[in-house]
Scaffold this motif. Structure first.
Motif, PDB file in Angstrom:
ATOM      1  N   ALA A 157       0.892  -1.078   0.164  1.00  0.00           N
ATOM      2  CA  ALA A 157       0.058  -0.056  -0.083  1.00  0.00           C
ATOM      3  C   ALA A 157       0.871   1.243  -0.023  1.00  0.00           C
ATOM      4  CB  ALA A 157      -0.939   0.123   1.143  1.00  0.00           C
ATOM      5  N   ASP A 170      -4.662   5.281   2.137  1.00  0.00           N
ATOM      6  CA  ASP A 170      -4.184   3.892   1.580  1.00  0.00           C
ATOM      7  C   ASP A 170      -3.273   3.324   2.656  1.00  0.00           C
ATOM      8  OD1 ASP A 170      -4.050   1.624   0.064  1.00  0.00           O
ATOM      9  OD2 ASP A 170      -2.524   2.455  -1.277  1.00  0.00           O
ATOM     10  N   HIS A 206      -6.249  -4.189  -1.414  1.00  0.00           N
ATOM     11  CA  HIS A 206      -5.168  -3.703  -1.681  1.00  0.00           C
ATOM     12  C   HIS A 206      -4.937  -4.685  -3.325  1.00  0.00           C
ATOM     13  CE1 HIS A 206      -3.792  -1.994   1.728  1.00  0.00           C
ATOM     14  NE2 HIS A 206      -3.519  -3.171   2.349  1.00  0.00           N
TER      15      HIS A 206
END
Length: 408
Positions: A295, A301, A404
C-alpha cells in the motif's frame, strides 16, 4: 620495440622506461595473466608496494616490490598515486610511494597508456608485440609466485631478463626504492596496469551493477537455459552456491539481491523468497504477488510499503481470486463506500486489523481508547458487520487484503 626503447632512453630516460612498461603490460595482457600477477608487475616496476582495492567485487591484493604478496587491512593513503579502473567505479590501483605528491591517473576506457596523464609524451607509441608472452614477475626467480596462471609461468627465464631490463630502465627514469615523488613513469605504470586489470576482472569476476536489465531479465526467465542463467548470476556478482531473492519494485525494473540483503521501504516493494539461483524465476513470480499486497502507507491507503512473500502464507491465494480492474468482492465495495464517508476510517480499520488489541490500535493512530470505540461503532454501522469479534476481525483483515489486490 627494444630498439625504439633504447633510442628513447638515450634521449629521454622517462620516455624509454615508459615504452618498456607499456610493452611489458601488453605482454601480460596477451598471456592472460591474473590479477595478482599484474599487481606484482606494477610493484616491481615501480619499486614500491602496489595494491588493488575493489570494494564492490571484494578484491584486495597488495604486493611488495620484491614480488611478495602481503595484504593489509589498512586503507590506502589518499596522497599515494592511484588510478581508477573505470571512470564511474570505485576500484583503484595504488602505488604506495611515501612522500609522493598526490596524483590520480584518469581511468582509460581503452586501456592504452600515455607518458603524461593528460596526453602522450613525444615519441610514445603502443607496443607492437609479435613474440610470445614473457610471463610475470615472481618473488623467487627459481619458482612460481602464488596466484600465477599457467600462461604466467610459461616464460619464466626470458621474463626474468625482461623484467630486469624494464625495472632497470624504470629506475634510470627516476623510479625505485629511494625515490620520494611520483613521476611520468608512475603514471604509465598505473594507467596501463589499471586498464589490463579492468579487463581481467570483468572477464573473471564479472561486472558488479545489480541492475543490468538484460542480465536480470535472463536470470529471472524460467525458459532461459540454466547455463545462461548461471552466467548472468556471476556477471551480476551473485554466488551461484548461495541463495538470492528477487525484488519487484512498483513501476521500476526488477532487482536481484543476495538473501541477506535488506529491502528498503523507499518505494513499494514485493520481496520474493530466498531461493537457489536457478529458482529465482519462482522468487520473481512470488515477489510480484507480494507487491500487490503493498500500500502507499497513507491515511487513504494504509498498509505496508514492503511485503515479503514468505510472510503471506495462504493469504497469497487471494491474488488468484481478485483480478485488478474486475468487479471487486462485496466486502471490498462496502469497505470503499465506508472509507469514502470518513477520512479517518481506512487508517482506523487498518490499525484494528494489524495490531494485537484495541488499546494497541488506539495507540497506533494516536487516539483515546474511548474515541476508538466510538469510531468502530460507526464503522460497523457502515460496513454491515462487527469488527470487534474474532470472526468480524478476520473478515476485516480479508477485506483489507482484497482491497490492496483490487487496487493493484
Amino acid at each position: 620495440m627494444k630498439e625504439l626503447a633504447g633510442r628513447l632512453t638515450a634521449l629521454d630516460p622517462d620516455a624509454g622506461a615508459a615504452v618498456r612498461v607499456i610493452a611489458y603490460f601488453d605482454r601480460l595482457a596477451e598471456s592472460r595473466a591474473g590479477v595478482e600477477a599484474l599487481v606484482r608487475g606494477a610493484a616491481v616496476l615501480a619499486g614500491c608496494p602496489a595494491r588493488l582495492v575493489d570494494p564492490e567485487r571484494r578484491v584486495h591484493v597488495r604486493v611488495e616490490p620484491d614480488g611478495t604478496r602481503r595484504d593489509t587491512q589498512d586503507p590506502p593513503d589518499p596522497a599515494w598515486p592511484s588510478a581508477r579502473l573505470s571512470p564511474e567505479g570505485t576500484a583503484a590501483l595504488w602505488l604506495e610511494r611515501a612522500g609522493a605528491a598526490r596524483g590520480v591517473v584518469p581511468a582509460s576506457r581503452t586501456g592504452s597508456a600515455s607518458a603524461h596523464p593528460g596526453g602522450s609524451a613525444p615519441g610514445m607509441v603502443k607496443a607492437d608485440l609479435g613474440g610470445p608472452a614473457p610471463g610475470v614477475v615472481t618473488a623467487d626467480r627459481g619458482g612460481s609466485a602464488p596466484g600465477t596462471t599457467t600462461a604466467d609461468r610459461a616464460g619464466g627465464a626470458s621474463h626474468a631478463a625482461d623484467i630486469d631490463r624494464a625495472g632497470a630502465a624504470a629506475r634510470r627514469g627516476g623510479l625505485g626504492h629511494a625515490r620520494g615523488g611520483s613521476s611520468v613513469v608512475d603514471a604509465v605504470i598505473l594507467e596501463r596496469a589499471a586498464g589490463v586489470l579492468r579487463l581481467v576482472l570483468d572477464r573473471t569476476r564479472g561486472r558488479v551493477p545489480a541492475d543490468d536489465p538484460a542480465l536480470v531479465e535472463t536470470l529471472l526467465d524460467g525458459t532461459a537455459p540454466e547455463a545462461a542463467r548461471l552466467h548472468a548470476a556471476r556477471r551480476l556478482g551473485l554466488d551461484p552456491a548461495l541463495p538470492a531473492r528477487a525484488l519487484a519494485p512498483l513501476n521500476e525494473r526488477p532487482r536481484v539481491v543476495p538473501a541477506g540483503a535488506e529491502a528498503d521501504g523507499v518505494v513499494r516493494l514485493g520481496v520474493g523468497p530466498a531461493v537457489p539461483v536457478l529458482e529465482l524465476p519462482r522468487s520473481w513470480a512470488e515477489a510480484r504477488t507480494a507487491l500487490r499486497f503493498t500500500a502507499e502507507g497513507t491515511p487513504r491507503d494504509p498498509g505496508p510499503r514492503v511485503v515479503y512473500a514468505e510472510e503471506l502464507g495462504g493469504i497469497a491465494l487471494l491474488a488468484d481470486l481478485v483480478v485488478p480492474g474486475a468487479e471487486p468482492p462485496p466486502d471490498v465495495r462496502a469497505l470503499e463506500t465506508a472509507a469514502a464517508s470518513a477520512p479517518w476510517l481506512a487508517a482506523t480499520l487498518h490499525a484494528v486489523a494489524s495490531t494485537a488489541s484495541l488499546r494497541a490500535a488506539a495507540s497506533e493512530i494516536n487516539v483515546h481508547h474511548s474515541t476508538l470505540q466510538d469510531r468502530l461503532a460507526h464503522a460497523e454501522h457502515l460496513l454491515g458487520w462487527p469488527v470487534r469479534t474474532p470472526q468480524g476481525r478476520l473478515r476485516l483483515q480479508l477485506a483489507l487484503a482484497m482491497r490492496h489486490l483490487a487496487r493493484s
